[in-house]
Design an enzyme around this catalytic site. Sequence first.
Site, PDB file in Angstrom:
ATOM      1  N   VAL A  65       0.817  -1.220   0.000  1.00 34.35           N
ATOM      2  CA  VAL A  65       0.000   0.000   0.000  1.00 34.35           C
ATOM      3  C   VAL A  65       0.847   1.265   0.000  1.00 34.35           C
ATOM      4  CG1 VAL A  65      -1.974  -1.121   1.105  1.00 34.35           C
ATOM      5  CG2 VAL A  65      -0.240   0.016   2.528  1.00 34.35           C
ATOM      6  N   SER A 142      -7.041   3.595  15.494  1.00 31.51           N
ATOM      7  CA  SER A 142      -6.600   2.913  16.710  1.00 31.51           C
ATOM      8  C   SER A 142      -6.863   3.821  17.898  1.00 31.51           C
ATOM      9  CB  SER A 142      -5.103   2.606  16.610  1.00 31.51           C
ATOM     10  OG  SER A 142      -4.571   2.193  17.851  1.00 31.51           O
ATOM     11  N   TYR A 155       3.375   5.366  15.310  1.00 29.58           N
ATOM     12  CA  TYR A 155       2.086   4.690  15.131  1.00 29.58           C
ATOM     13  C   TYR A 155       0.934   5.618  15.514  1.00 29.58           C
ATOM     14  CZ  TYR A 155      -1.315   0.851  15.298  1.00 29.58           C
ATOM     15  OH  TYR A 155      -2.405   0.037  15.077  1.00 29.58           O
ATOM     16  N   ALA A 157       0.928   8.902  15.485  1.00 33.68           N
ATOM     17  CA  ALA A 157       0.811   9.949  14.470  1.00 33.68           C
ATOM     18  C   ALA A 157       0.095   9.421  13.234  1.00 33.68           C
ATOM     19  CB  ALA A 157       2.195  10.476  14.099  1.00 33.68           C
ATOM     20  N   SER A 158       0.435   8.204  12.832  1.00 37.55           N
ATOM     21  CA  SER A 158      -0.192   7.641  11.632  1.00 37.55           C
ATOM     22  C   SER A 158      -1.685   7.403  11.854  1.00 37.55           C
ATOM     23  CB  SER A 158       0.497   6.337  11.235  1.00 37.55           C
ATOM     24  OG  SER A 158       0.241   5.290  12.152  1.00 37.55           O
ATOM     25  N   LYS A 159      -2.046   6.877  13.015  1.00 35.59           N
ATOM     26  CA  LYS A 159      -3.451   6.573  13.267  1.00 35.59           C
ATOM     27  C   LYS A 159      -4.260   7.830  13.595  1.00 35.59           C
ATOM     28  CE  LYS A 159      -3.347   2.163  12.502  1.00 35.59           C
ATOM     29  NZ  LYS A 159      -4.098   1.573  11.361  1.00 35.59           N
ATOM     30  N   ILE A 188      -6.328  -5.703  20.672  1.00 33.67           N
ATOM     31  CA  ILE A 188      -6.882  -6.788  19.866  1.00 33.67           C
ATOM     32  C   ILE A 188      -5.787  -7.825  19.628  1.00 33.67           C
ATOM     33  CG2 ILE A 188      -8.069  -7.385  17.730  1.00 33.67           C
ATOM     34  CD1 ILE A 188      -9.638  -5.473  19.546  1.00 33.67           C
TER      35      ILE A 188
END
Length: 251
Positions: A65, A142, A155, A157-159, A188
Amino acid sequence: MTRVVVVTGAGSGIGRATALEFARQGDQVACLDLNVESAQETVAMINRESLAPEATKSKAWQLDVANTDEVTQVIGQVVQNLGPIQVCCNVAGIGKFARSETQPVAEFRKILEVNLVGAFAVSQACLPSLLETQGCIVNVSSSAGLLGQPYNAAYSASKGGVSLMTRSMAVEYVRRGVRVNAVAPAGIDTPITDNFDFLEGTHPREYAKMMPPSGKMGTPEQVASLIAYLASPAAAYISGTIVPIDMTVTA
């Protein structure tokens, strides 16, 4: 009505559970994953379970992606093979704990490229179909994208970007008939959690806000059910929402 559903990260975890959930509803699923063998196994599971006659037309494609040219090419192949896309599920993601003072910038950038830029690129490639079919996008954000977490800057920052991208695109396309929502899981039990090992020299208390107070982890199937609901006619009046699925982590 049988739909064409794109699921990235369909080779494992939430992505695989999502692909299986849509197949159970009789949809044709484009199972996309960097690990094409895993995506093919998901398709084999769909076929073995005979979830629905139309679902057996599901296919697997290899997809990075973070490679925008590849995204354009693969989504074009999906449309050519299965037909116009009604649902786009951006599930693919990577991450790890790291100290902000030592995490390589290249690693930080890669996490953003996969989790955020990848979700945008796949959504953009699907939009011509989604505008035609009046379809929808469901992103996987998230709890890390809704509140601060230690050793998780990349992570988070990305979410966080995924969450605000979701709301922005929802407003942009609300008058054109395309809904955009996201789910925000925490705790999860999926393969990606193996990458989030506690760092040496840190204390478990620092990670406490990442897990439900019960300490019990959720399942990929629970998240997949929520994704499927947001993509269903029952959720036709829902757009621009980020739905936590975290047993009060973000409450």
